[in-house]
Scaffold this active site. Structure first.
Site: not given
Lengths: 405, 405
Positions: B191, B278
């Site tokens: 992404t 993340e």
């Protein structure tokens, strides 16, 4: 055809002629059981499959040699130290574990499998291991199954066993298994041991073929974290004491009954390993249908089962079909997005390439379940596969960040 | 050959003839920037690569068509909704985003790339998107680079930009890029958006080839979690306003200078994505040498970079070479275990197939570092590869368990 097969409560010593022992030899820091032996009182047809990891431990390299022989008598094992990346000394230590067991049991050379599990990169404390093997040999008995099972565990949170009784040519036979494994779990064997014993009579070469076949439908369909360890071993001993006509091919009248029981034990153990995935809060069954073939179905199942995004979504109780279909999409399998459907425990959440609007209460109830089946139909053809896995939780990270070398 | 190349502080509007804008259109719940446009005042040679995911979003399917043309004028984009798994309506919405931009800019058909990122499975709120596009068009300016960068972010924790100045045939040219991406990061596009602008003159067909080549050495060498998204897009616009002789082949005298700058921008952005993984507490560079070929080196690097066990070990500051060599062992690459060596920031921890005994204080100091290079030499031949990744922390699980659909 209805086959007589019954699940029973028993350890690997349930089949006739098997004894076992597990000993606290002081290898594990916890002081728990860590050395053990499983033995057959008579030579047993033997089959095994091992890790495909290039860095396979000396125990695996040694046991691959033992697997060349038709018959074996025992498995000697330890937990707490994997004896991996230990060079020449590691290989000498694996050989010594087998030789000492052979000497104590007074049996032929190369009839003892050796398995080690635990931390990679440390030499075995051979004084403790040798004393452990002597003590385990002295303790061998039909009631030693539970202690032996404890002695293969590392980060496991419960013991993993399964046993079935089956009628073969009018004779009652038992097949029983134990397993260990909770992390570094991936196809082609994980840090996974599975030891299976049976008193069924099976022709050795045929047993060796069957073991591979059954592994592909059980242990090779479990994923925890996608890491294939250096030490995985599945070993099957069939000593024939049930007295049934020797099963030697798929055409044998008792083949189907034996195969079903063997597969049931192996799949039970495989599912228990996924259920005990490190830090798991969910047991997930990923069931793919409608793929172009079984291989494509397995690719899709594995992509979903391995995806950290899917695994964390289930930990968060989020029915995130976006991550599920996204993983299917990058699996390498071919399918039409607009023919895909996804259901969770039977509740349809994605159909014809788009999300559905399932009843919110029912969906929430599904996400609260501990056991969730993710069914994905690709709408292409008849290929199917089922993979078992667990979610990714804070505790997975904690267990693996804290497990220091 | 020394090439004149200088890193500069600039946004994607730093090259001549580029304008940009980012608008708060109300798609993101946070209320932050979420619709934007990057445009060239003159037609620009264009090249692009997109996700390989079967479930590619309508935006990607539409933009693949745009990529067939030699020239383009703009990129229109939104964050907060990925417009993926949205069927016919999703495709109509992607088309509408392009058509509206073309209308506002008064340009030809199929000269506008469309990109969407965010949650999968929701239709775009087209009223907000259309208003956003109108507002963004009205706001287009050379000072809109930062706002445009904010409008592509989702879980990113910092903006990602890079720019270089380079001399091409005596003319000063600039190449600048921005990127987004922090999770669902995997080769063949994550992404991940990367938009790169340059005023260098490059022949369109040659630019299309170069984009693929550069992606393979930058964005396709980044792993966060191994999930390849439905929306990844890398788009490069080269409008030629620098006035340099058109670069049209590897034999062109300015090729090397342009390529180095293009690769530098792309690798800078790729590393920033890994750095913003993340929940990341570490930035890991996995550097493989001595493989039988570059492909084998990449397999080993990817296996190590993707291993949850390796990633959690670094989070736990544990120099667990067992997990590193184990991952190398199951990568599928061929090598001799006893020729492998592993170093962390240059400190040797594994040599000739066994652990070394490095100075404990120095090793601890290395593990405390934020940036750690894992160097693995396989001792086979000259194959090499470098992959960038991050560790796995409690926060990775938290971010992805809490990010609800």
């Amino acid at each position: 055809m209805i086959l007589y097969m019954k699940q029973i409560d028993g350890w690997i010593t349930a089949p006739q002629g098997f004894v076992a022992a597990g000993i606290k030899a002081g290898i594990k820091k916890s002081g728990n059981h860590d050395v053990g032996i499983i033995a057959s009182t008579v030579p047993a047809a033997a089959g095994a499959v091992f890790t495909q990891n290039v860095m396979a431990s000396p125990a695996v390299l040694f046991s691959r040699g033992v697997a060349q022989k038709d018959y074996a008598r025992a498995i000697v094992f330890n937990a707490g130290c994997a004896n991996a990346c230990t060079g020449e000394q590691g290989m000498a230590d694996a050989r010594r574990m087998a030789a000492l067991t052979e000497e104590l049991m007074d049996i032929e050379k190369n009839e003892v499998y050796v398995c080690s599990t635990g931390v990679i990169g440390h030499l075995l404390p051979m004084d403790k291991v040798e004393k452990g093997i002597r003590d385990a040999h002295a303790a061998l008995s039909v009631s030693g199954g539970e202690a032996a099972t404890l002695a293969i565990q590392t980060t496991d949170t419960f013991v993993k066993k399964s046993a079935y009784e089956v009628m073969l040519g009018g004779k009652k036979a038992i097949i029983a298994g134990i397993a260990k494994g909770a992390g570094m779990i991936h196809p082609n064997m994980a840090t996974m041991f599975s030891f299976i014993t049976t008193d069924a009579a099976v022709q050795p070469a045929f047993l060796k073929r069957l073991v591979k076949n059954v592994a592909d439908k059980s242990f090779n369909m479990v994923v925890v974290d996608g890491d294939t360890s250096t030490n995985d071993s599945m070993i099957v001993l069939a000593n024939g004491l049930a007295g049934n006509p020797v099963i030697d091919s798929e055409q044998h009248p008792d083949y189907a009954a034996f195969y079903e029981a063997f597969l049931a034990v192996s799949q039970d153990l495989a599912k228990l390993i996924a259920r005990d995935g490190e830090g798991a809060t969910k047991f997930l069954t990923v069931e793919i249908t409608g793929a172009v073939d079984d291989g494509a179905a397995k690719s899709v199942a594995m992509a979903i089962a391995k995806s950290p995004l899917v695994k964390t979504a289930f930990f968060g109780k989020d029915p995130n079909w976006g991550r599920i279909v996204c993983a299917a999409g990058y699996s390498g399998a071919c399918f039409s997005p607009d023919k895909v459907s996804v259901a969770l425990n039977g509740l349809l959440i994605f159909k014809d390439g788009m999300g559905t609007a399932p009843d919110a209460k029912r969906l929430q109830a599904v996400m609260e379940e501990h056991d969730i089946t993710i069914s994905v139909d690709l709408g292409a053809a008849g290929g199917a596969a089922t993979v078992w896995t667990s979610d990714f939780s804070y505790d997975y990270v904690k267990i693996n960040a804290d497990y220091h070398t």
